[in-house]
Design a protein around this motif. Structure first.
Motif, PDB file in Angstrom:
ATOM      1  N   MET A   1      14.889  -3.331  16.093  1.00 19.66           N
ATOM      2  CA  MET A   1      14.448  -3.437  17.490  1.00 19.66           C
ATOM      3  C   MET A   1      15.594  -3.087  18.451  1.00 19.66           C
ATOM      4  SD  MET A   1      12.040  -3.992  19.637  1.00 19.66           S
ATOM      5  CE  MET A   1      10.762  -4.762  18.647  1.00 19.66           C
ATOM      6  N   LYS A   2      16.790  -3.610  18.134  1.00 26.22           N
ATOM      7  CA  LYS A   2      17.938  -3.327  18.995  1.00 26.22           C
ATOM      8  C   LYS A   2      18.272  -1.844  18.992  1.00 26.22           C
ATOM      9  CE  LYS A   2      22.813  -4.336  19.802  1.00 26.22           C
ATOM     10  NZ  LYS A   2      24.036  -5.056  19.341  1.00 26.22           N
ATOM     11  N   ALA A   3      18.161  -1.231  17.802  1.00 31.10           N
ATOM     12  CA  ALA A   3      18.456   0.201  17.701  1.00 31.10           C
ATOM     13  C   ALA A   3      17.504   1.015  18.561  1.00 31.10           C
ATOM     14  CB  ALA A   3      18.369   0.649  16.246  1.00 31.10           C
ATOM     15  N   LEU A   4      16.224   0.644  18.558  1.00 36.22           N
ATOM     16  CA  LEU A   4      15.240   1.355  19.371  1.00 36.22           C
ATOM     17  C   LEU A   4      15.513   1.158  20.860  1.00 36.22           C
ATOM     18  CD1 LEU A   4      11.924   0.672  17.425  1.00 36.22           C
ATOM     19  CD2 LEU A   4      13.203   2.812  17.561  1.00 36.22           C
ATOM     20  N   LYS A   5      15.909  -0.065  21.215  1.00 37.39           N
ATOM     21  CA  LYS A   5      16.223  -0.364  22.605  1.00 37.39           C
ATOM     22  C   LYS A   5      17.430   0.450  23.063  1.00 37.39           C
ATOM     23  CE  LYS A   5      17.368  -4.165  25.739  1.00 37.39           C
ATOM     24  NZ  LYS A   5      17.623  -5.630  25.846  1.00 37.39           N
ATOM     25  N   GLN A   6      18.443   0.530  22.214  1.00 40.51           N
ATOM     26  CA  GLN A   6      19.636   1.313  22.537  1.00 40.51           C
ATOM     27  C   GLN A   6      19.296   2.802  22.662  1.00 40.51           C
ATOM     28  OE1 GLN A   6      21.696  -0.960  23.698  1.00 40.51           O
ATOM     29  NE2 GLN A   6      23.487  -0.306  22.532  1.00 40.51           N
ATOM     30  N   LEU A   7      18.465   3.277  21.748  1.00 36.15           N
ATOM     31  CA  LEU A   7      18.062   4.683  21.785  1.00 36.15           C
ATOM     32  C   LEU A   7      17.277   4.993  23.057  1.00 36.15           C
ATOM     33  CD1 LEU A   7      17.961   7.407  20.335  1.00 36.15           C
ATOM     34  CD2 LEU A   7      15.850   6.641  19.208  1.00 36.15           C
ATOM     35  N   ALA A   8      16.391   4.083  23.444  1.00 33.27           N
ATOM     36  CA  ALA A   8      15.601   4.276  24.663  1.00 33.27           C
ATOM     37  C   ALA A   8      16.506   4.292  25.895  1.00 33.27           C
ATOM     38  CB  ALA A   8      14.552   3.175  24.791  1.00 33.27           C
ATOM     39  N   HIS A   9      17.487   3.394  25.914  1.00 40.06           N
ATOM     40  CA  HIS A   9      18.411   3.345  27.051  1.00 40.06           C
ATOM     41  C   HIS A   9      19.264   4.608  27.100  1.00 40.06           C
ATOM     42  CE1 HIS A   9      20.762   1.298  30.155  1.00 40.06           C
ATOM     43  NE2 HIS A   9      21.840   1.847  29.593  1.00 40.06           N
ATOM     44  N   PHE A  10      19.702   5.058  25.930  1.00 35.08           N
ATOM     45  CA  PHE A  10      20.491   6.283  25.857  1.00 35.08           C
ATOM     46  C   PHE A  10      19.669   7.471  26.361  1.00 35.08           C
ATOM     47  CE2 PHE A  10      21.683  10.114  23.419  1.00 35.08           C
ATOM     48  CZ  PHE A  10      23.008  10.236  23.805  1.00 35.08           C
ATOM     49  N   GLY A  11      18.413   7.542  25.938  1.00 37.66           N
ATOM     50  CA  GLY A  11      17.530   8.616  26.386  1.00 37.66           C
ATOM     51  C   GLY A  11      17.308   8.587  27.884  1.00 37.66           C
ATOM     52  N   TRP A  12      17.182   7.375  28.440  1.00 40.38           N
ATOM     53  CA  TRP A  12      16.970   7.230  29.887  1.00 40.38           C
ATOM     54  C   TRP A  12      18.195   7.708  30.655  1.00 40.38           C
ATOM     55  CZ3 TRP A  12      13.679   7.130  33.553  1.00 40.38           C
ATOM     56  CH2 TRP A  12      13.988   6.601  34.803  1.00 40.38           C
ATOM     57  N   GLU A  13      19.372   7.350  30.206  1.00 42.82           N
ATOM     58  CA  GLU A  13      20.597   7.797  30.870  1.00 42.82           C
ATOM     59  C   GLU A  13      20.737   9.320  30.785  1.00 42.82           C
ATOM     60  OE1 GLU A  13      22.492   6.113  32.727  1.00 42.82           O
ATOM     61  OE2 GLU A  13      21.878   4.075  32.263  1.00 42.82           O
ATOM     62  N   GLN A  14      20.365   9.878  29.646  1.00 43.24           N
ATOM     63  CA  GLN A  14      20.403  11.328  29.481  1.00 43.24           C
ATOM     64  C   GLN A  14      19.412  12.002  30.426  1.00 43.24           C
ATOM     65  OE1 GLN A  14      23.150  12.194  28.000  1.00 43.24           O
ATOM     66  NE2 GLN A  14      22.500  13.061  26.072  1.00 43.24           N
ATOM     67  N   ALA A  15      18.228  11.399  30.558  1.00 46.37           N
ATOM     68  CA  ALA A  15      17.205  11.954  31.449  1.00 46.37           C
ATOM     69  C   ALA A  15      17.680  11.945  32.902  1.00 46.37           C
ATOM     70  CB  ALA A  15      15.907  11.162  31.305  1.00 46.37           C
ATOM     71  N   LEU A  16      18.318  10.840  33.315  1.00 49.67           N
ATOM     72  CA  LEU A  16      18.847  10.765  34.680  1.00 49.67           C
ATOM     73  C   LEU A  16      19.937  11.819  34.895  1.00 49.67           C
ATOM     74  CD1 LEU A  16      19.110   6.892  35.208  1.00 49.67           C
ATOM     75  CD2 LEU A  16      17.421   8.453  36.189  1.00 49.67           C
ATOM     76  N   SER A  17      20.703  12.088  33.856  1.00 49.71           N
ATOM     77  CA  SER A  17      21.766  13.084  33.958  1.00 49.71           C
ATOM     78  C   SER A  17      21.208  14.498  34.081  1.00 49.71           C
ATOM     79  CB  SER A  17      22.679  13.006  32.721  1.00 49.71           C
ATOM     80  OG  SER A  17      23.258  11.720  32.599  1.00 49.71           O
ATOM     81  N   CYS A  18      19.954  14.673  33.678  1.00 50.71           N
ATOM     82  CA  CYS A  18      19.305  15.994  33.723  1.00 50.71           C
ATOM     83  C   CYS A  18      18.551  16.237  35.020  1.00 50.71           C
ATOM     84  CB  CYS A  18      18.332  16.126  32.548  1.00 50.71           C
ATOM     85  SG  CYS A  18      19.130  16.348  30.947  1.00 50.71           S
TER      86      CYS A  18
END
Length: 256
Positions: A1-18
């Motif tokens: 669960m934590k891994a998925l949460k971290q991945l989702a947060h990482f994806g969100w930060e990447q999306a904001l950077s785009c």
């Protein structure tokens, strides 16, 4: 669960950077679907890109130092576009008032958006460099990669030799980044490959919406050849090296 949460947060930060690339893609799509009056489509895209760049600096999403780097990428990209169009590698078939030697000025913003993404992601993920190679290796390597985009039309294409040099020079180099207070690390060479691949995906979207046109897309759109990933990979390396050098000059890097 934590891994998925971290991945989702990482994806969100990447999306904001785009944000900048997303605006460019949205503009390409909307201007193709909804014709705008008075000016040709290419010129409207340029105006929207300029306004977006102004807003990002004005709102504080980008600093003035980052704007300097992004402007440098605009010029580097525009020079490459003019040469490649002249050599027939691709074309911009639509009309436009703001074109130089057949290349619309908005094309430089597509390169600048890569630099914008790198600058944004660097700040949002608190990127640090570990065992970064000496300046005297990084600069000649980046220069050689960029020049090969021009010289391979007249001489042998040494992209794979340059790619091998990248692996050798950055063999012990890592990039670390933070997600929700936890730091992770990745080989820099792997980050180059991943960014290059996703830019190739973005290139397919851009050509689908008529940003530019390869010779095999004259009559109907088709998937950009997978071999183009190598070109984007090398261009990403140039982009990363320039941004990384700026960050280190400003004292934001780490040698590990």
């Amino acid at each position: 669960m934590k891994a998925l949460k971290q991945l989702a947060h990482f994806g969100w930060e990447q999306a904001l950077s785009c944000l900048f690339p997303v605006v460019i893609f949205a503009t390409l799509a909307l201007t193709q679907i909804i014709p705008l009056p008075i000016l040709p489509r290419y010129d409207w895209i340029l105006i929207i890109c300029i306004l977006m760049q102004w807003w990002m600096v004005r709102s504080g999403l980008e600093t003035r130092d980052e704007l300097k780097v992004i402007t440098l990428f605009h010029l580097i990209g525009l020079a490459l576009e003019i040469f490649k169009v002249h050599m027939g590698s691709w074309s911009y078939p639509e009309e436009g008032y703001f074109k130089i030697f057949g290349v619309p000025l908005y094309s430089g913003f597509m390169y600048a958006s890569v630099a914008s993404f790198l600058c944004q992601a660097w700040r949002r993920l608190d990127v640090e460099l570990v065992k970064w190679p000496p300046f005297l290796l990084v600069v000649p390597l980046a220069t050689a990669i960029y020049l090969n985009f021009f010289t391979h039309h007249y001489w042998i294409d040494v992209r794979w030799w340059l790619a091998a040099l990248v692996i050798i020079v950055f063999w012990q180099s890592w990039v670390t980044y933070e997600v929700n207070g936890t730091r992770y690390r990745m080989p820099i060479a792997l980050s180059f490959v991943l960014i290059g691949f996703f830019i190739w995906v973005a290139e397919n979207i851009a050509t689908f919406f008529g940003a530019w046109q390869y010779p095999n897309q004259t009559n109907t759109w088709s998937l950009v050849h997978l071999g183009k990933v190598s070109s984007w990979l090398l261009l990403v390396i140039v982009s990363f090296l320039i941004v990384a050098t700026l960050k280190r000059v400003k004292g934001k890097g780490s040698t590990g």
